[in-house]
Design a protein around this motif. Structure first.
Motif, PDB file in Angstrom:
ATOM      1  N   ARG A 115       0.843  -1.191   0.000  1.00 57.22           N
ATOM      2  CA  ARG A 115       0.000   0.000   0.000  1.00 57.22           C
ATOM      3  C   ARG A 115       0.874   1.235   0.000  1.00 57.22           C
ATOM      4  NH1 ARG A 115      -3.269  -1.581   5.074  1.00 57.22           N
ATOM      5  NH2 ARG A 115      -2.702  -3.731   4.789  1.00 57.22           N
ATOM      6  N   ARG A 116       0.665   2.060  -1.007  1.00 52.48           N
ATOM      7  CA  ARG A 116       1.388   3.327  -1.076  1.00 52.48           C
ATOM      8  C   ARG A 116       0.362   4.441  -1.171  1.00 52.48           C
ATOM      9  NH1 ARG A 116       5.273   3.103  -6.076  1.00 52.48           N
ATOM     10  NH2 ARG A 116       3.217   3.030  -6.962  1.00 52.48           N
ATOM     11  N   ALA A 117       0.662   5.516  -0.502  1.00 49.85           N
ATOM     12  CA  ALA A 117      -0.197   6.680  -0.623  1.00 49.85           C
ATOM     13  C   ALA A 117       0.061   7.304  -1.991  1.00 49.85           C
ATOM     14  CB  ALA A 117       0.108   7.677   0.483  1.00 49.85           C
ATOM     15  N   ALA A 118      -0.999   7.621  -2.686  1.00 53.19           N
ATOM     16  CA  ALA A 118      -0.845   8.241  -3.995  1.00 53.19           C
ATOM     17  C   ALA A 118      -0.326   9.658  -3.800  1.00 53.19           C
ATOM     18  CB  ALA A 118      -2.176   8.259  -4.734  1.00 53.19           C
ATOM     19  N   SER A 119       0.816   9.913  -4.390  1.00 55.52           N
ATOM     20  CA  SER A 119       1.371  11.250  -4.251  1.00 55.52           C
ATOM     21  C   SER A 119       0.736  12.169  -5.279  1.00 55.52           C
ATOM     22  CB  SER A 119       2.890  11.213  -4.409  1.00 55.52           C
ATOM     23  OG  SER A 119       3.212  10.851  -5.720  1.00 55.52           O
ATOM     24  N   VAL A 120       0.830  13.437  -5.036  1.00 57.03           N
ATOM     25  CA  VAL A 120       0.214  14.427  -5.908  1.00 57.03           C
ATOM     26  C   VAL A 120       0.882  14.440  -7.280  1.00 57.03           C
ATOM     27  CG1 VAL A 120      -0.275  16.891  -6.158  1.00 57.03           C
ATOM     28  CG2 VAL A 120      -0.434  15.808  -3.918  1.00 57.03           C
ATOM     29  N   GLY A 121       2.186  14.185  -7.330  1.00 60.92           N
ATOM     30  CA  GLY A 121       2.928  14.252  -8.575  1.00 60.92           C
ATOM     31  C   GLY A 121       2.859  13.000  -9.428  1.00 60.92           C
ATOM     32  N   ASP A 122       2.154  11.954  -8.983  1.00 59.40           N
ATOM     33  CA  ASP A 122       2.067  10.726  -9.772  1.00 59.40           C
ATOM     34  C   ASP A 122       1.285  10.972 -11.051  1.00 59.40           C
ATOM     35  OD1 ASP A 122       3.542   9.205  -8.113  1.00 59.40           O
ATOM     36  OD2 ASP A 122       1.888   8.078  -7.237  1.00 59.40           O
ATOM     37  N   VAL A 123       1.888  10.626 -12.165  1.00 63.57           N
ATOM     38  CA  VAL A 123       1.247  10.766 -13.468  1.00 63.57           C
ATOM     39  C   VAL A 123       0.916   9.361 -13.957  1.00 63.57           C
ATOM     40  CG1 VAL A 123       1.570  11.559 -15.834  1.00 63.57           C
ATOM     41  CG2 VAL A 123       2.562  12.854 -13.945  1.00 63.57           C
ATOM     42  N   PRO A 124      -0.344   9.117 -14.322  1.00 64.21           N
ATOM     43  CA  PRO A 124      -0.685   7.781 -14.801  1.00 64.21           C
ATOM     44  C   PRO A 124       0.025   7.461 -16.111  1.00 64.21           C
ATOM     45  CG  PRO A 124      -2.617   9.226 -14.801  1.00 64.21           C
ATOM     46  CD  PRO A 124      -1.476  10.006 -14.265  1.00 64.21           C
ATOM     47  N   SER A 125       0.354   6.209 -16.275  1.00 64.62           N
ATOM     48  CA  SER A 125       1.029   5.786 -17.502  1.00 64.62           C
ATOM     49  C   SER A 125       0.022   5.725 -18.650  1.00 64.62           C
ATOM     50  CB  SER A 125       1.661   4.412 -17.299  1.00 64.62           C
ATOM     51  OG  SER A 125       0.643   3.439 -17.134  1.00 64.62           O
ATOM     52  N   VAL A 126       0.538   5.551 -19.850  1.00 65.17           N
ATOM     53  CA  VAL A 126      -0.319   5.454 -21.034  1.00 65.17           C
ATOM     54  C   VAL A 126      -1.237   4.241 -20.911  1.00 65.17           C
ATOM     55  CG1 VAL A 126      -0.305   5.084 -23.530  1.00 65.17           C
ATOM     56  CG2 VAL A 126       1.300   6.684 -22.509  1.00 65.17           C
ATOM     57  N   ALA A 127      -0.713   3.149 -20.363  1.00 59.77           N
ATOM     58  CA  ALA A 127      -1.535   1.941 -20.192  1.00 59.77           C
ATOM     59  C   ALA A 127      -2.691   2.211 -19.227  1.00 59.77           C
ATOM     60  CB  ALA A 127      -0.676   0.789 -19.687  1.00 59.77           C
ATOM     61  N   GLN A 128      -2.423   2.955 -18.159  1.00 56.96           N
ATOM     62  CA  GLN A 128      -3.487   3.277 -17.210  1.00 56.96           C
ATOM     63  C   GLN A 128      -4.521   4.208 -17.835  1.00 56.96           C
ATOM     64  OE1 GLN A 128      -1.007   4.853 -14.137  1.00 56.96           O
ATOM     65  NE2 GLN A 128      -1.009   2.949 -12.951  1.00 56.96           N
ATOM     66  N   LEU A 129      -4.061   5.158 -18.659  1.00 53.57           N
ATOM     67  CA  LEU A 129      -4.991   6.049 -19.347  1.00 53.57           C
ATOM     68  C   LEU A 129      -5.877   5.265 -20.308  1.00 53.57           C
ATOM     69  CD1 LEU A 129      -2.685   9.087 -20.200  1.00 53.57           C
ATOM     70  CD2 LEU A 129      -4.420   8.958 -18.420  1.00 53.57           C
ATOM     71  N   CYS A 130      -5.278   4.319 -21.034  1.00 50.70           N
ATOM     72  CA  CYS A 130      -6.047   3.497 -21.971  1.00 50.70           C
ATOM     73  C   CYS A 130      -7.046   2.614 -21.238  1.00 50.70           C
ATOM     74  CB  CYS A 130      -5.111   2.642 -22.818  1.00 50.70           C
ATOM     75  SG  CYS A 130      -4.200   3.590 -24.033  1.00 50.70           S
ATOM     76  N   GLU A 131      -6.636   2.099 -20.097  1.00 55.36           N
ATOM     77  CA  GLU A 131      -7.524   1.249 -19.302  1.00 55.36           C
ATOM     78  C   GLU A 131      -8.744   2.042 -18.818  1.00 55.36           C
ATOM     79  OE1 GLU A 131      -7.003  -0.950 -15.101  1.00 55.36           O
ATOM     80  OE2 GLU A 131      -5.432  -1.349 -16.573  1.00 55.36           O
ATOM     81  N   GLU A 132      -8.495   3.250 -18.328  1.00 56.91           N
ATOM     82  CA  GLU A 132      -9.586   4.115 -17.867  1.00 56.91           C
ATOM     83  C   GLU A 132     -10.512   4.478 -19.027  1.00 56.91           C
ATOM     84  OE1 GLU A 132     -11.698   7.119 -15.545  1.00 56.91           O
ATOM     85  OE2 GLU A 132     -10.182   5.750 -14.798  1.00 56.91           O
TER      86      GLU A 132
END
Length: 193
Positions: free
Chosen positions: A57-74
């Motif tokens: 478990r990691r806290a999502a940081s403010v600077g995390d940018v989703p990857s292209v794969a995550q964008l496509c999944e969404e």
């Protein structure tokens, strides 16, 4: 009165303590079972790779940018939420952007025709108006400059196509008398400086 300072609630030894460590007796079998249940990852330390236990478990940081794969999944989940027929008919340009983004990334999306990007941007904004999300907003922000660049590229290509020799140029022979007649007809139309 207490001798502890109100700003510090935990001691330094409590911070370093593993919260997943089994309570009570620490036998080797329990420690091994706890370690095997955690995910393993590679970490570079001092120029060499080491196998380490990864925090699940990691806290999502403010600077995390989703990857292209995550964008496509969404985007895929959003499109399929309305049904595959609706996505295929009404959102075909956004589906095309999704497929190209998944296969070739943003560089592939930049190569799409301008009208496809205009329509895909409108469709993405329509999806975002229904239910906004950070990933969808990131896709929209990625499409805007690409759409503008594609429109400029299409406009430049159409101007170059108009200037091709042979399409708009007509050459014929004429006499000196015809030239003088044409020159007299132009005299009134040319502005003087």
């Amino acid at each position: 009165m207490s001798t502890k300072t109100p700003g510090r609630k935990a001691s330094r030894s409590a911070i370093a303590k593993d919260r997943r460590a089994p309570a009570g007796k620490k036998d080797a079998l329990r420690l091994l079972k706890g370690a095997l249940g955690r995910p393993i990852g590679l970490e570079r330390r001092d120029g060499s790779l080491r196998v380490v236990l990864v925090e699940r478990r990691r806290a999502a940081s403010v600077g995390d940018v989703p990857s292209v794969a995550q964008l496509c999944e969404e985007l895929s989940a959003r499109l399929l939420a309305h049904g595959p027929d609706y996505a295929a008919q009404s959102m075909r340009d956004l589906v095309r952007v999704h497929d190209v983004l998944d296969r070739r990334g943003w560089a592939g999306v930049a190569a799409l025709p301008g009208q496809v990007l205009v329509d895909a941007l409108a469709q993405a904004e329509m999806l975002a108006s229904d239910e906004p999300s950070a990933s969808l907003a990131m896709i929209i922000e990625g499409l805007r400059p690409l759409q503008s660049a594609a429109e400029l590229r299409d406009e430049r290509d159409s101007r170059l196509q108009d200037l091709r020799v042979g399409e708009n140029l007509e050459v014929s022979e004429s006499s000196h008398a015809e030239f003088d007649d044409f020159q007299r007809s132009w005299v009134g139309t040319v502005p003087t400086k």
